[in-house]
Design a protein around this motif. Structure first.
Motif, mmCIF file in Angstrom:
data_model
loop_
_atom_site.group_PDB
_atom_site.id
_atom_site.type_symbol
_atom_site.label_atom_id
_atom_site.label_comp_id
_atom_site.label_asym_id
_atom_site.label_seq_id
_atom_site.Cartn_x
_atom_site.Cartn_y
_atom_site.Cartn_z
ATOM 1 N N GLY A 161 0.804 -1.200 0.000
ATOM 2 C CA GLY A 161 0.000 0.000 0.000
ATOM 3 C C GLY A 161 0.836 1.248 0.000
ATOM 4 O O GLY A 161 2.039 1.215 -0.265
ATOM 5 N N LEU A 162 0.178 2.366 0.298
ATOM 6 C CA LEU A 162 0.817 3.679 0.337
ATOM 7 C C LEU A 162 1.059 4.064 1.791
ATOM 8 O O LEU A 162 0.147 3.969 2.624
ATOM 9 C CB LEU A 162 -0.078 4.721 -0.335
ATOM 10 C CG LEU A 162 0.354 6.184 -0.236
ATOM 11 C CD1 LEU A 162 1.682 6.397 -0.957
ATOM 12 C CD2 LEU A 162 -0.734 7.075 -0.812
ATOM 13 N N VAL A 163 2.272 4.502 2.101
ATOM 14 C CA VAL A 163 2.613 4.890 3.466
ATOM 15 C C VAL A 163 3.539 6.092 3.410
ATOM 16 O O VAL A 163 4.298 6.262 2.442
ATOM 17 C CB VAL A 163 3.259 3.703 4.220
ATOM 18 C CG1 VAL A 163 4.582 3.304 3.577
ATOM 19 C CG2 VAL A 163 3.446 4.009 5.691
ATOM 20 N N GLN A 164 3.478 6.919 4.437
ATOM 21 C CA GLN A 164 4.347 8.085 4.502
ATOM 22 C C GLN A 164 5.755 7.674 4.955
ATOM 23 O O GLN A 164 5.913 6.662 5.638
ATOM 24 C CB GLN A 164 3.776 9.115 5.471
ATOM 25 C CG GLN A 164 2.488 9.754 4.988
ATOM 26 C CD GLN A 164 2.035 10.877 5.905
ATOM 27 O OE1 GLN A 164 2.456 10.969 7.056
ATOM 28 N NE2 GLN A 164 1.178 11.747 5.385
ATOM 29 N N PRO A 165 6.759 8.476 4.592
ATOM 30 C CA PRO A 165 8.113 8.199 5.084
ATOM 31 C C PRO A 165 8.128 8.100 6.606
ATOM 32 O O PRO A 165 7.465 8.899 7.296
ATOM 33 C CB PRO A 165 8.919 9.410 4.597
ATOM 34 C CG PRO A 165 8.194 9.841 3.355
ATOM 35 C CD PRO A 165 6.729 9.608 3.657
ATOM 36 N N VAL A 221 6.169 4.570 -0.829
ATOM 37 C CA VAL A 221 6.490 5.409 0.324
ATOM 38 C C VAL A 221 6.590 6.842 -0.169
ATOM 39 O O VAL A 221 7.507 7.204 -0.905
ATOM 40 C CB VAL A 221 7.807 4.972 0.991
ATOM 41 C CG1 VAL A 221 8.050 5.798 2.256
ATOM 42 C CG2 VAL A 221 7.772 3.484 1.305
ATOM 43 N N SER A 222 5.624 7.643 0.229
ATOM 44 C CA SER A 222 5.559 9.014 -0.277
ATOM 45 C C SER A 222 4.740 9.878 0.659
ATOM 46 O O SER A 222 3.784 9.406 1.286
ATOM 47 C CB SER A 222 4.933 9.026 -1.673
ATOM 48 O OG SER A 222 4.761 10.351 -2.125
ATOM 49 N N SER A 223 5.112 11.147 0.728
ATOM 50 C CA SER A 223 4.330 12.085 1.525
ATOM 51 C C SER A 223 3.299 12.795 0.663
ATOM 52 O O SER A 223 2.526 13.618 1.156
ATOM 53 C CB SER A 223 5.256 13.102 2.203
ATOM 54 O OG SER A 223 6.061 13.751 1.235
#
Length: 120
Positions: free
Chosen positions: A10-14, A118-120
């Motif tokens: 999935g998508l997660v923040q740094p 991994v992206s903000s």
């Protein structure tokens, strides 16, 4: 036949965490090494972490201290706990298993891959 099914991407923040799972099913007698690989766009597939049936582990230098591989032999499942994620961890993650079938033949199987971003 043997199938590997991955989940947990999935998508997660740094700085965040994700846990990947890979369950093997089918005509399995036993599973020797299990591992996780990843492939980023434009790059070759690389080993992330591996674990023997007895629990010995091996990690890529880039993930040491941040990722933890484990397995449940009773469930034919391997896990990858990913902490302190960085943008450079973005890739498609694949699991691999060295399977001894119920007919006592050995071969490696791959999962279909799961995207980790991994992206903000």
């Amino acid at each position: 036949q043997v199938q590997l099914v991955e989940s947990g991407g999935g998508l997660v923040q740094p700085g965040g965490s994700l846990r990947l799972s890979c369950a093997a099913s089918g005509s399995i007698f036993s599973i020797n090494n299990m591992g996780w690989y990843r492939q980023a766009p434009g790059k070759q597939r690389e080993l992330v972490a591996s674990i023997t049936r007895g629990g010995s582990t091996n990690y890529a230098d880039s993930v040491k201290g941040r990722f933890t591989v484990s397995r449940d032999n009773a469930k034919n499942t391997v896990y990858l706990q990913m902490d302190s994620l960085k943008p450079e961890d973005t890739a498609v993650y694949y699991c691999k298993a060295d399977v001894v079938s119920s007919m006592f033949t050995s071969r490696e199987y791959w999962g279909q891959g799961t995207q980790v971003t991994v992206s903000s």
